[in-house]
Design a protein around this motif. Structure first.
Motif, PDB file in Angstrom:
ATOM      1  N   ALA A 222       1.088  -1.320   0.082  1.00 39.14           N
ATOM      2  CA  ALA A 222      -0.022  -0.089  -0.268  1.00 39.14           C
ATOM      3  C   ALA A 222       0.711   1.204   0.307  1.00 39.14           C
ATOM      4  O   ALA A 222       0.548   2.243  -0.686  1.00 39.14           O
ATOM      5  CB  ALA A 222      -0.828   0.062   1.334  1.00 39.14           C
ATOM      6  N   ASP A 223       1.951   1.282   0.748  1.00 40.83           N
ATOM      7  CA  ASP A 223       3.088   2.293   0.769  1.00 40.83           C
ATOM      8  C   ASP A 223       4.397   1.752   1.299  1.00 40.83           C
ATOM      9  O   ASP A 223       4.377   0.532   1.090  1.00 40.83           O
ATOM     10  CB  ASP A 223       2.529   3.263   1.718  1.00 40.83           C
ATOM     11  N   ASP A 224       4.873   2.384   1.804  1.00 38.92           N
ATOM     12  CA  ASP A 224       6.573   2.049   2.036  1.00 38.92           C
ATOM     13  C   ASP A 224       6.478   1.006   3.306  1.00 38.92           C
ATOM     14  O   ASP A 224       7.381   0.515   3.503  1.00 38.92           O
ATOM     15  CB  ASP A 224       7.576   3.047   2.218  1.00 38.92           C
ATOM     16  N   VAL A 225       5.494   1.078   4.214  1.00 40.52           N
ATOM     17  CA  VAL A 225       5.488   0.432   5.406  1.00 40.52           C
ATOM     18  C   VAL A 225       4.280  -0.453   5.540  1.00 40.52           C
ATOM     19  O   VAL A 225       4.354  -1.103   6.525  1.00 40.52           O
ATOM     20  CB  VAL A 225       5.523   1.502   6.512  1.00 40.52           C
ATOM     21  N   SER A 226       3.387  -0.358   4.718  1.00 40.33           N
ATOM     22  CA  SER A 226       1.948  -1.073   4.852  1.00 40.33           C
ATOM     23  C   SER A 226       1.714  -1.830   3.737  1.00 40.33           C
ATOM     24  O   SER A 226       2.067  -1.808   2.520  1.00 40.33           O
ATOM     25  CB  SER A 226       1.004  -0.155   5.508  1.00 40.33           C
ATOM     26  N   TYR A 227       0.802  -2.997   3.896  1.00 43.86           N
ATOM     27  CA  TYR A 227       0.209  -3.723   2.887  1.00 43.86           C
ATOM     28  C   TYR A 227      -1.376  -3.808   2.772  1.00 43.86           C
ATOM     29  O   TYR A 227      -1.735  -3.724   4.038  1.00 43.86           O
ATOM     30  CB  TYR A 227       0.824  -5.248   2.919  1.00 43.86           C
ATOM     31  N   ASP A 228      -1.798  -3.985   1.687  1.00 46.59           N
ATOM     32  CA  ASP A 228      -3.198  -4.361   1.647  1.00 46.59           C
ATOM     33  C   ASP A 228      -3.617  -5.770   1.385  1.00 46.59           C
ATOM     34  O   ASP A 228      -2.800  -6.389   0.220  1.00 46.59           O
ATOM     35  CB  ASP A 228      -3.822  -3.337   0.370  1.00 46.59           C
ATOM     36  N   MET A 229      -4.215  -6.235   2.078  1.00 47.57           N
ATOM     37  CA  MET A 229      -4.846  -7.758   2.024  1.00 47.57           C
ATOM     38  C   MET A 229      -6.215  -7.464   1.421  1.00 47.57           C
ATOM     39  O   MET A 229      -7.039  -7.077   2.102  1.00 47.57           O
ATOM     40  CB  MET A 229      -5.015  -8.365   3.464  1.00 47.57           C
ATOM     41  N   ARG A 230      -6.241  -8.447   0.065  1.00 50.61           N
ATOM     42  CA  ARG A 230      -7.472  -8.056  -0.453  1.00 50.61           C
ATOM     43  C   ARG A 230      -8.420  -9.534  -0.648  1.00 50.61           C
ATOM     44  O   ARG A 230      -7.669 -10.453  -1.139  1.00 50.61           O
ATOM     45  CB  ARG A 230      -7.260  -7.586  -1.848  1.00 50.61           C
ATOM     46  N   ILE A 231      -9.419  -9.460   0.139  1.00 47.10           N
ATOM     47  CA  ILE A 231     -10.265 -10.644   0.220  1.00 47.10           C
ATOM     48  C   ILE A 231     -11.253 -10.747  -0.554  1.00 47.10           C
ATOM     49  O   ILE A 231     -12.221  -9.822  -0.290  1.00 47.10           O
ATOM     50  CB  ILE A 231     -10.425 -11.095   1.787  1.00 47.10           C
ATOM     51  N   SER A 232     -11.498 -11.907  -1.424  1.00 42.32           N
ATOM     52  CA  SER A 232     -12.970 -11.651  -2.196  1.00 42.32           C
ATOM     53  C   SER A 232     -14.001 -12.246  -1.130  1.00 42.32           C
ATOM     54  O   SER A 232     -13.869 -13.306  -0.597  1.00 42.32           O
ATOM     55  CB  SER A 232     -12.736 -12.910  -3.324  1.00 42.32           C
ATOM     56  N   LEU A 233     -15.063 -11.366  -1.070  1.00 36.70           N
ATOM     57  CA  LEU A 233     -15.959 -11.632  -0.012  1.00 36.70           C
ATOM     58  C   LEU A 233     -16.950 -12.767  -0.462  1.00 36.70           C
ATOM     59  O   LEU A 233     -17.545 -12.820  -1.480  1.00 36.70           O
ATOM     60  CB  LEU A 233     -16.720 -10.455   0.368  1.00 36.70           C
ATOM     61  N   PRO A 234     -17.161 -13.463   0.566  1.00 36.37           N
ATOM     62  CA  PRO A 234     -18.063 -14.597   0.201  1.00 36.37           C
ATOM     63  C   PRO A 234     -19.638 -14.496   0.745  1.00 36.37           C
ATOM     64  O   PRO A 234     -20.456 -14.923   0.252  1.00 36.37           O
ATOM     65  CB  PRO A 234     -17.743 -15.895   1.025  1.00 36.37           C
ATOM     66  N   ILE A 235     -19.707 -13.171   1.239  1.00 35.02           N
ATOM     67  CA  ILE A 235     -20.730 -12.667   1.863  1.00 35.02           C
ATOM     68  C   ILE A 235     -20.831 -11.085   2.004  1.00 35.02           C
ATOM     69  O   ILE A 235     -19.819 -10.595   1.487  1.00 35.02           O
ATOM     70  CB  ILE A 235     -21.049 -13.160   3.499  1.00 35.02           C
ATOM     71  N   PRO A 236     -22.057 -10.529   1.811  1.00 38.18           N
ATOM     72  CA  PRO A 236     -22.173  -9.173   1.855  1.00 38.18           C
ATOM     73  C   PRO A 236     -21.199  -8.371   2.978  1.00 38.18           C
ATOM     74  O   PRO A 236     -21.114  -8.937   4.091  1.00 38.18           O
ATOM     75  CB  PRO A 236     -23.502  -8.677   2.124  1.00 38.18           C
ATOM     76  N   TYR A 237     -20.537  -7.236   2.542  1.00 37.93           N
ATOM     77  CA  TYR A 237     -19.728  -6.663   3.588  1.00 37.93           C
ATOM     78  C   TYR A 237     -20.171  -6.307   4.839  1.00 37.93           C
ATOM     79  O   TYR A 237     -19.713  -6.502   5.949  1.00 37.93           O
ATOM     80  CB  TYR A 237     -19.011  -5.378   2.840  1.00 37.93           C
ATOM     81  N   SER A 238     -21.626  -5.989   4.682  1.00 35.66           N
ATOM     82  CA  SER A 238     -22.225  -5.456   5.820  1.00 35.66           C
ATOM     83  C   SER A 238     -22.615  -6.351   6.821  1.00 35.66           C
ATOM     84  O   SER A 238     -22.718  -6.108   8.091  1.00 35.66           O
ATOM     85  CB  SER A 238     -23.520  -4.596   5.371  1.00 35.66           C
TER      86      SER A 238
END
Length: 286
Positions: A244-260
Motif C-alpha cells: 500500500a505504501d513503504d510500510v504497509s500492505y493491503d490484504m484483498r479478500i474476495s467476499l463470500p458474503i455481503p460486507y455489511s
C-alpha cells in the motif's frame, strides 16, 4: 505487483493412466497447464540407516540423504521433527538461493527444476536438489551443503478481528495480533467493488481490504502471510497482498458474503520463513 495466496487444495485424479500425465487446472478463473513426472523420491531403509545426516535448527530436525549416481549428486531432505510447526513446505529464500553446494571448494549450481523443490504432501519429504559433478576436477574430497531458509506453517489460536455491528465502507481500526516473532497491526478496513466479472477473484460482494503493517522482532523467523482465513467462520479460497505504501500492505479478500454482514475475520495459520543455517558434510553419506 502482488502475491496471490490460494489456500485451498485441488485434487487431480486419474494420474496413473500415463507416465507423464498432463492437463489443465482451473483455479479462481485462472487456467494452469501442467505436466507431472515421477521423481522416485522414496528412500530405502538402507539409505536412511547408512547415508542419512541429521541437523537441528529452529527447533526442528531435518534429515539429508545424499545419493551419488555416476556423475550426478542428488540430495533429498525429510522432516524428522517439525517442532512447533504444523507444516514444512521446503527450503526457501526470496532474494538468494535457499541452498548452497560446494564440492572441492567449487560452488555448484542446482540443476533440478522447480518440481524438485517443495514438499510431497502427506509425506515427510520437503525437497530435492540435483548437481552435475562433471565440472569437478579429480576425485571428490570435500562436499558441503548449506541450507539457508525453510518455509513453514504454524497454527494460530484465537487470532481474530471482531465487529459488533456492520463495518463502515471505509473505517480506521486498531487491531493488534501478537505472533511468536512479529506484531501485525491492522489499521484500516474497507469494501471495494470488483472492477470486472472477468477478475480471477470476482465476487458480487466485492473485496474486503485490510491495511496492515508488520513489525519483525526476530530476523531468524520472518512472517510471510496468513493461511486459513475465515470470514464469519467460513474459510475463504484465497486472497492477494500488495504494497500500500513503504510500510504497509493491503490484504484483498474476495467476499463470500455481503460486507455489511461481516462480524469476524479469523486467522488460523501463519506462514514463516526461517532463516537459520544448517550445514551437511555429504561425504559422511558416501
Amino acid at each position: 505487483a502482488g502475491i496471490v495466496c490460494v489456500t485451498e487444495k485441488y485434487k487431480i485424479g486419474d494420474l496413473l493412466t500415463e507416465d507423464q500425465p498432463s492437463g489443465t487446472l482451473h483455479v479462481a478463473g485462472v487456467n494452469l497447464d501442467f505436466r507431472m513426472k515421477n521423481l522416485d523420491l522414496g528412500a530405502s531403509m538402507e539409505e536412511v540407516t547408512q547415508n542419512s545426516l541429521v541437523e537441528e535448527a529452529c527447533g526442528m530436525k531435518i534429515m539429508c540423504i545424499p545419493k551419488w549416481e555416476n556423475d550426478m549428486l542428488y540430495v533429498d531432505f525429510y522432516t524428522i521433527d517439525s517442532g512447533d510447526y504444523s507444516y514444512v513446505h521446503g527450503f526457501f529464500q526470496f532474494y538468494s538461493p535457499a541452498a548452497v553446494m560446494t564440492v572441492n571448494g567449487k560452488e555448484l549450481e542446482n540443476v533440478g527444476d522447480e518440481s524438485y523443490y517443495f514438499e510431497n504432501e502427506k509425506t515427510s519429504f520437503i525437497g530435492r536438489y540435483a548437481y552435475d559433478l562433471t565440472s569437478v576436477d579429480g576425485e571428490v574430497t570435500t562436499a558441503q551443503m548449506k541450507t539457508l531458509g525453510l518455509l513453514v506453517n504454524q497454527s494460530l489460536t484465537d487470532k481474530k478481528i471482531e465487529f459488533t455491528s456492520s463495518p463502515e465502507t471505509e473505517m480506521k481500526i486498531q487491531e493488534v495480533l501478537e505472533l511468536d516473532s512479529s506484531t501485525v497491526t491492522f489499521e484500516k478496513i474497507s469494501n471495494q467493488p470488483c472492477e470486472s466479472v472477468d477478475d480471477y477473484d470476482y465476487s458480487e460482494y466485492g473485496y474486503l481490504v485490510l491495511n496492515h503493517k508488520v513489525d519483525e522482532r526476530n530476523p531468524k523467523k520472518e512472517f510471510m502471510f496468513f493461511d486459513d482465513i475465515y470470514i464469519n467462520g467460513e474459510k475463504i479460497d484465497g486472497y492477494s497482498i500488495a504494497s500500500a505504501d513503504d510500510v504497509s500492505y493491503d490484504m484483498r479478500i474476495s467476499l463470500p458474503i455481503p460486507y455489511s454482514e461481516v462480524r469476524s475475520i479469523e486467522f488460523g495459520t501463519a506462514q514463516y520463513q526461517l532463516n537459520e543455517e544448517m550445514q551437511f558434510d555429504l561425504l559422511q553419506g558416501k
